[in-house]
Design an enzyme around this catalytic site. Sequence first.
Site, PDB file in Angstrom:
ATOM      1  N   SER A   1       0.828  -1.206   0.000  1.00  0.00           N
ATOM      2  CA  SER A   1       0.000   0.000   0.000  1.00  0.00           C
ATOM      3  C   SER A   1       0.861   1.254   0.000  1.00  0.00           C
ATOM      4  O   SER A   1       2.082   1.198   0.198  1.00  0.00           O
ATOM      5  CB  SER A   1      -0.898   0.019   1.245  1.00  0.00           C
ATOM      6  OG  SER A   1      -0.110   0.203   2.418  1.00  0.00           O
ATOM      7  N   LYS A   2       0.205   2.375  -0.201  1.00  0.00           N
ATOM      8  CA  LYS A   2       0.886   3.676  -0.157  1.00  0.00           C
ATOM      9  C   LYS A   2       1.534   3.886   1.207  1.00  0.00           C
ATOM     10  O   LYS A   2       2.647   4.396   1.311  1.00  0.00           O
ATOM     11  CB  LYS A   2      -0.132   4.786  -0.447  1.00  0.00           C
ATOM     12  CG  LYS A   2       0.443   6.189  -0.331  1.00  0.00           C
ATOM     13  CD  LYS A   2      -0.637   7.249  -0.492  1.00  0.00           C
ATOM     14  CE  LYS A   2      -0.081   8.637  -0.195  1.00  0.00           C
ATOM     15  NZ  LYS A   2      -1.127   9.676  -0.244  1.00  0.00           N
ATOM     16  N   ARG A   3       0.849   3.445   2.250  1.00  0.00           N
ATOM     17  CA  ARG A   3       1.369   3.611   3.611  1.00  0.00           C
ATOM     18  C   ARG A   3       2.680   2.846   3.808  1.00  0.00           C
ATOM     19  O   ARG A   3       3.576   3.305   4.505  1.00  0.00           O
ATOM     20  CB  ARG A   3       0.329   3.134   4.625  1.00  0.00           C
ATOM     21  CG  ARG A   3       0.711   3.407   6.070  1.00  0.00           C
ATOM     22  CD  ARG A   3      -0.434   3.056   7.019  1.00  0.00           C
ATOM     23  NE  ARG A   3      -1.568   3.946   6.807  1.00  0.00           N
ATOM     24  CZ  ARG A   3      -2.723   3.826   7.458  1.00  0.00           C
ATOM     25  NH1 ARG A   3      -2.895   2.843   8.334  1.00  0.00           N
ATOM     26  NH2 ARG A   3      -3.711   4.668   7.238  1.00  0.00           N
TER      27      ARG A   3
END
Length: 502
Positions: free
Chosen positions: A262-264
């Site tokens: 994910s982006k996180r």
Amino acid sequence: MSKKVRVRFAPSPTGPLHIGGVRTALFNYIFARKHGGDFILRIEDTDQNRYVEGAEEYIVEALDWCGMPFDEGPGKEGRFGPYRQSERKHLYRQYADELVKKGKAYYAFDTSEKLDFHRKDHEARGKTFIYNWHNRLKLDNSLSLKPEETEKRIADGEDFVIRFLTPADEKLYLKDIVRGDMEIDTNTLDDKVLYKSDGMPTYHLANIVDDHLMEISHVIRGEEWLPSLALHWQLYDAFGWEAPQFAHLPLIMKPVGKGKLSKRDGEKGGFPVFPISWNESQGYREAGYFPEAVTNFLAMLGWNPGTEQEVFRMEELIQTFSLERVNKSGARFDPEKTKWYNQQYMQGKNDGELAELFSLALIEKKLLDKTWNTDYVTKVIALIKERAIFVSDFWELGSYFFVSPDNYNEKAAKKQWKGDTSEIMQQLLTVLESISDFSSEKIETIVKSWITDQGLSFGKVMPPLRLVLVGGMKGPHIFDIMGLIGQMESMERIKTAIAKLG
């Protein structure tokens, strides 16, 4: 393959393109190129509430940067356009109505409040509410209503959706190029909405209709769409159309191996997850990666060539790739491996090409003038590039080729600059001044002979000489440095060091 290969990449313009999406596009692109087929970009923007301004342009720019130009799509209109679903919405209602007429779909008038009540009621009893064969006749739809009642409610403008009529007590036998053969019990499936009350199709209907009308031969998409395969296959069957071949790609997993990347994860780990930057999020382009390195490492996430080879240029990928060698299990993302790929492409690039890229940074530093011409920068690159991962590393690795060191590594200076070092460096100045051909080879021969003749140890001369020229104990062959920066500059640096360290 008798049928012409036509594949599509069909992202939604709801934000930036995640590298998982880029990997999907890549596999479609190289599959099409291998089989002399067409690579189509279709923008699936039926959900206007989630539409993000600039996202479509971002997708096109990202594909171009990665070296995957599409053959047909927005701005490259072919005979199958338009290529934005929002511009095709007039098509979908007729196909939804066709399914109703065939008895393969039905009108449903259930309000969201009523459906929410049923869900909560089922949850309270420890069950899951599924709208399908076991309860559809008890709900508010054209199957439970008389035909005239259904017609009246539609004529009165009452909101409705069109749902697919999933058959009960059947077995579906599905094929997937990556997953193999699958068996699905239709009793476990729900009656998906195909056409919404706002007059827009759902993804399922629009996707199938567009793939059919655009003559898509292979649907290559992410694993997250695998649960939709049964419905999509049934829709093709309901229309009486030949279904394309399906291939569902494995997920790209977090570096720790559990869960989808994910982006996180990128923010936490300090690595990009987008091909090019989006708002505050850095992309691989802005991080200094070569596009070829990005497509190479993405290809190896979930695909196995069956050999030890790891570095594949696009042409080699096209020749070697096959969907049959795509793995079923998720591929763990390794940020360090992505850097390794960039370094491999760095070493393979022409020094002149890298010099042009590095020159942009030198211009920003106001250092690229008539003194440091492209030929000079190219020679510098040849000496330092094997230690570099990114073009941005060149300055840290070789700034001393362009500016004299204004300070010296404290630990190195303490160790290398002894009581007699200033005197030795002063004598060395006289030796350097006498050299007429100030090339690396000549300097090395003369300086080493002088050291031997004077009965000095190389350790008394060479380390402090590197310190004064570079500012620390790093860099390529010391005489290559001197030959490049020149006689006057080399001597000036020695004089400055004597003044500062002596």
